[in-house]
Scaffold this active site. Sequence first.
Site, mmCIF file in Angstrom:
data_model
loop_
_atom_site.group_PDB
_atom_site.id
_atom_site.type_symbol
_atom_site.label_atom_id
_atom_site.label_comp_id
_atom_site.label_asym_id
_atom_site.label_seq_id
_atom_site.Cartn_x
_atom_site.Cartn_y
_atom_site.Cartn_z
ATOM 1 N N CYS A 1 1.326 -6.666 13.982
ATOM 2 C CA CYS A 1 1.220 -7.027 15.414
ATOM 3 C C CYS A 1 0.599 -8.412 15.586
ATOM 4 C CB CYS A 1 0.396 -5.993 16.174
ATOM 5 S SG CYS A 1 1.298 -4.464 16.460
ATOM 6 N N HIS B 1 -10.937 -1.799 11.749
ATOM 7 C CA HIS B 1 -9.784 -2.614 11.350
ATOM 8 C C HIS B 1 -9.556 -3.656 12.460
ATOM 9 C CE1 HIS B 1 -5.238 -2.510 10.107
ATOM 10 N NE2 HIS B 1 -5.879 -3.513 9.547
ATOM 11 N N LYS C 1 -9.259 -2.257 1.888
ATOM 12 C CA LYS C 1 -8.994 -1.046 2.686
ATOM 13 C C LYS C 1 -9.792 0.148 2.147
ATOM 14 C CE LYS C 1 -6.024 -3.331 5.131
ATOM 15 N NZ LYS C 1 -6.270 -3.681 6.522
ATOM 16 N N TYR D 1 -1.260 -3.773 -6.946
ATOM 17 C CA TYR D 1 -0.943 -4.558 -5.750
ATOM 18 C C TYR D 1 -1.938 -4.362 -4.614
ATOM 19 C CZ TYR D 1 1.952 -7.050 -2.430
ATOM 20 O OH TYR D 1 2.418 -7.983 -1.545
ATOM 21 N N ARG E 1 0.858 -1.190 0.000
ATOM 22 C CA ARG E 1 0.000 0.000 0.000
ATOM 23 C C ARG E 1 0.891 1.236 0.000
ATOM 24 N NH1 ARG E 1 -2.087 1.408 4.225
ATOM 25 N NH2 ARG E 1 -1.311 -0.064 5.740
ATOM 26 N N ARG F 1 2.678 -12.012 0.001
ATOM 27 C CA ARG F 1 1.297 -12.295 0.442
ATOM 28 C C ARG F 1 0.787 -13.639 -0.055
ATOM 29 N NH1 ARG F 1 -1.057 -8.590 4.134
ATOM 30 N NH2 ARG F 1 0.502 -6.943 4.184
ATOM 31 N N GLY G 1 -3.794 -3.720 -1.299
ATOM 32 C CA GLY G 1 -4.770 -2.724 -0.867
ATOM 33 C C GLY G 1 -4.961 -1.581 -1.849
ATOM 34 N N GLY H 1 0.174 -18.929 21.037
ATOM 35 C CA GLY H 1 -0.926 -19.700 21.646
ATOM 36 C C GLY H 1 -1.144 -19.358 23.120
ATOM 37 N N ASP I 1 -9.228 -9.310 9.664
ATOM 38 C CA ASP I 1 -8.735 -7.951 9.370
ATOM 39 C C ASP I 1 -9.775 -6.836 9.536
ATOM 40 O OD1 ASP I 1 -6.560 -6.312 8.533
ATOM 41 O OD2 ASP I 1 -7.420 -6.145 6.537
ATOM 42 N N SER J 1 -0.914 -2.882 11.818
ATOM 43 C CA SER J 1 -0.281 -3.857 10.931
ATOM 44 C C SER J 1 0.998 -4.381 11.619
ATOM 45 C CB SER J 1 0.084 -3.194 9.595
ATOM 46 O OG SER J 1 -1.058 -2.519 9.095
HETATM 47 O O1 O2Y Z 1 0.367 -3.974 1.340
HETATM 48 C C1 O2Y Z 1 -0.816 -4.212 1.062
HETATM 49 O O2 O2Y Z 1 -1.321 -3.827 0.013
HETATM 50 C C2 O2Y Z 1 -1.624 -4.990 1.944
HETATM 51 S S1 O2Y Z 1 -1.915 -4.214 3.463
HETATM 52 C C3 O2Y Z 1 -2.869 -5.291 4.395
HETATM 53 C C4 O2Y Z 1 -3.274 -6.491 3.866
HETATM 54 C C5 O2Y Z 1 -4.045 -7.341 4.609
HETATM 55 C C6 O2Y Z 1 -4.431 -6.956 5.853
HETATM 56 N N1 O2Y Z 1 -4.055 -5.774 6.376
HETATM 57 C C7 O2Y Z 1 -3.257 -4.950 5.699
HETATM 58 C C8 O2Y Z 1 -2.877 -3.678 6.409
HETATM 59 O O3 O2Y Z 1 -2.064 -2.901 5.937
HETATM 60 O O4 O2Y Z 1 -3.438 -3.440 7.497
HETATM 61 MN MN MN Z 2 -5.035 -4.798 8.037
#
Ligand code: O2Y
Ligand code: MN
Length: 597
Positions: free
Chosen positions: A261, A237, A217, A208, A67, A377, A210, A506, A284, A259
Amino acid sequence: MSAHKKLDAWVKEVTELCQPDKVVWANGSQEEYDSLMQLLVDAGLATPLKKRPGCFLFRSDPSDVARVENRTYIASKSEKDAGPTNNWIDPLELKKTLTGLYTGCMKGRTLYVVPFSMGPVGSPLSKIGIELTDSAYVVCNLRITTRIGDPVMKVLGSDGEFVPCLHSVGKPLAPGEKDEKWPCAEMENKYISHFPEERAIWSYGSGYGGNALLGKKCFALRIASVQARDEGWMAEHMLILRITNPKGESYYVTGAFPSACGKTNLAMLVPTIPGWKVETVGDDIAWMRFGKDGRLYAINPEAGFFGVATGTSYESNYNAMKTIDAGNSIFTNVGLTDDGDVWWEGIGTPAPAHLIDWKGNNWTPDSKDPAAHANSRFTTPASQCPVIADDWEDPNGVPISAILIGGRRPSTIPLVHQSFDWNHGVFLGSIMGSEITAATIDANIGKVRRDPFAMLPFIGYHVCDYLQHWFDIGANAPDPSKLPKLFYVNWFRKDESGKWLWPGYGENSRVLKWVIERCSGEGKAVTTEIGYMPTLDAIDRTGLDVSDADMAELLKIDKAQWLNEVASIREHYATYGPTLPKELTNQVDALEKRLKG
Ligand code: O2Y
Ligand code: MN
């Protein structure tokens, strides 16, 4: 052509502007998916994985790997409405720039019309979007991450509402030209644009994640957060999980974490405490609204996971690995082994002697660069997850008992504390975030990057109005006693020598157990300056090697650190400007008073 006049008119308008060679309406069938994948394989853009039938590998352009927040815009009519945390551009100016870029941008390509439902098709909590895209990769990913095609068109009917999502990779083809690699535009021509008043999305230049899968998103968070504000619900989120105790009683918990965590890991957690079970509803995004019984209900608007591959292993996330092992998955920017499997750093198997890396180059363990990109991914259907909850697609959603919030905080924030009430919980959500620990030289190292409810990059409007909306939800709850309880968790606390104090993964089920016990009225707690905290023996440590001393450290409130925190919170709130909700100032004042008390 469809039965929907407004949709047809928009498709016609976009076709005239973008000038694709042809227009294809996606029906969402398996045959359609297979033929698009074949097209991508024939074009050399996708590699079928011999070791994983039904799975494919893609390599993106090295400039198009994540993103792009600095190319993401909230184009509200007034700059004030976007607030201090968003990039704002005047919508008329942005549309002029983008109309220039979109003109002829799909020459030599196919324009796909992809109707998609965020949430189970036909659910009263779901919403429909239509993505017009010139990327077959996007269509295939949308088929996994959302519900697409004919069933959605049926619900849309002749006059249903939809969010228009226009997407182009921004790389027209000259006559006879073919894609030689992943198509995208240069960085300065990438625009991930949101028009909140019109509820419209215009994305240009990136193929790509998001940036291009606009249901995620862009729609389910940025545009939906605006719809939610106006319609009295919440677009967050958050993961959603179902936890069942040994008595067979189930509770639903959502969790907001920035993101990186471990949100996906927590959503699919394998509990270490006997008799407890965790199942996944979503990893998510959660859309939540009050049900007729006065409780807050959540749906997962997505149908698949777009998870980070790097670092995912049977040890860190057994259930995510089993989900992708079931096939039907797309891998982006991971390594390709010589026998036709995927490999990435942290997968838990030794590095092969040779593979092809995410850039398409020969790679050996001696190579200086990683085999997979850090943001590589997997796209995989949620239905394949071995611990998917049987009610994950309940059209009415699942009733939420607790909301977790958290970030990476090596100091100050204890393992877990519960808010005194809803408004105090909103305060905790407004201050959550992670400590900056970048290895590169950064003047901000050690400071906290605050990320309210992990929504900072995803709020489609002013952050102050967003936080006020949280207060309003509490104030307008049909029955305040049925509101979910809020808990601030911190798996990342370290001791003075830098050692992690909590094992995580866990073992986090032990904290979830206390959370659930607090919801059912059983969990032992003490009232402290910062909220309700577990007593030293309240968190079940049976069979766990965490000493009393470490537990005391995990639950310690260091007043000096907390007073620094108060100063840092005030500094941060000052950046939000004059419309900061008064209740947040009241909350930080009250915290300071309790600490000094
Ligand atoms: O980098 C991306 O395009 C994906 S970002 C993403 C993908 C899945 C779940 N959460 C996120 C995020 O940035 O919070
Ligand atoms: Mn996310």
